[in-house]
Design a protein around this motif. Structure first.
Motif: not given
Length: 324
Positions: A172-179
């Motif tokens: 599993e892969g998760v990416g987080v960003d505010m934009s």
């Protein structure tokens, strides 16, 4: 048994089966779903609510938008996959839904391309200052090591390239960003790469919405130099790192190119090993070897660290449930 029956009852309706089928492909907003299904928003919202209550869909908010997708794990996921496997691939209604879903994906791709075009000049200018990105990516793969069955978190995921690079071997892969704009680009990239095991979320790198010890690998690729408080961002990344996991940071070595601060909003002009090692120690991490990638004029470095072992040297941990 009652819970299983409740989930079966929630799925046992034509529109809701259609919703499960399209939300298993990728995460979708209500407006995108209504466009695909061809029903009114109130009716679609009612079906979505029932499916979420039964645990057959998960919902998450991103600014004013709400996304839906089938769960990756848990009792709901255990039921959804067999049910979807029973649906005939040549069903006319499902085929039309898939065709409309492809239109939605194509529109996402168009938005992503337009965003790239608007910002390509700045990105190209920065890339020209350091070693070729392919060299950096190969070194990152070496630093991360074996990802089989692991969970990855990419903090400040941007275009989603690191998830694309690492996600294929991970569970599993998760990416987080505010934009939200960058998340749209990342979603388009992940759907193009057919990485259904990877997802992106809007989140603050100083307050990650995940419990401690959840991820086997946490990466921060060209993120810390934008951070007002890089030590705090590193500490938060360390918090969600599982015992025996690895934190990997890709960023610039310390430099004196003030134009990056003035023209590209860099808060820090790179980092030195002493600062990173101090932040690692303050977050109960043991520094690993540093990979040095000299360029003209900027040098890229890859720092890695692991959680300090307890006195027994044990790496065992009971990991939390997967990320929604």
């Amino acid at each position: 048994m009652e819970q299983v029956l409740a989930r079966l009852r929630a799925a046992a309706e034509a529109t809701r089966l259609r919703l499960l089928a399209i939300c298993a492909e990728c995460e979708l907003t209500v407006s995108e779903i209504t466009q695909i299904i061809g029903q009114s928003q109130p009716r679609v919202s009612r079906h979505l609510k029932l499916l979420c209550e039964a645990g057959l869909l998960v919902r998450f908010r991103e600014g004013t938008w709400v996304f839906y997708r089938t769960p990756h794990s848990g009792p709901g996921a255990d039921l959804v996959q067999p049910v979807l496997g029973l649906l005939p691939q040549d069903d006319e209604t499902l085929a039309l839904d898939r065709a409309r879903l492809e239109q939605v994906k194509a529109e996402r791709e168009k938005i992503a391309r337009e965003y790239f075009r608007a910002n390509a000049e700045d990105w190209d200018r920065i890339r020209a200052l350091h070693v070729d990105e392919a060299v950096v990516e190969n070194a990152l793969l070496e630093a991360v090591g074996d990802l089989s069955g692991g969970r990855i978190l990419d903090v400040g995921t941007g275009t989603g390239r690191i998830l694309e690079l690492l996600g294929r071997e991970a569970e599993e892969g998760v990416g987080v960003d505010m934009s939200r704009e960058m998340l749209a680009v990342a979603r388009a990239r992940l759907q193009r790469a057919d990485l259904s095991n990877c997802l992106v979320r809007q989140a603050d790198m100083y307050q990650l919405p995940y419990p401690g010890g959840m991820f086997d690998v946490v990466t921060l690729h060209q993120v810390l130099h934008f951070a007002e408080r890089p030590d705090a961002a590193l500490a938060e990344a360390a918090r969600v790192l599982a015992p025996g996991g690895k934190l990997v940071i890709v960023d610039f070595a310390q430099h004196e190119h003030e134009e990056l601060r003035e023209q590209h909003a860099h808060r820090r002009l790179g980092f030195d090993d002493a600062s990173l090692n101090e932040w690692f120690r303050n977050s109960s991490l043991e520094p690993d070897d540093v990979i040095n990638l000299p360029g003209k004029p900027l040098t890229v470095r890859i720092w890695a660290a692991r959680p300090v072992r307890d006195q027994s040297g044990s790496k065992e941990t009971n990991k939390p449930e997967k990320a929604a």
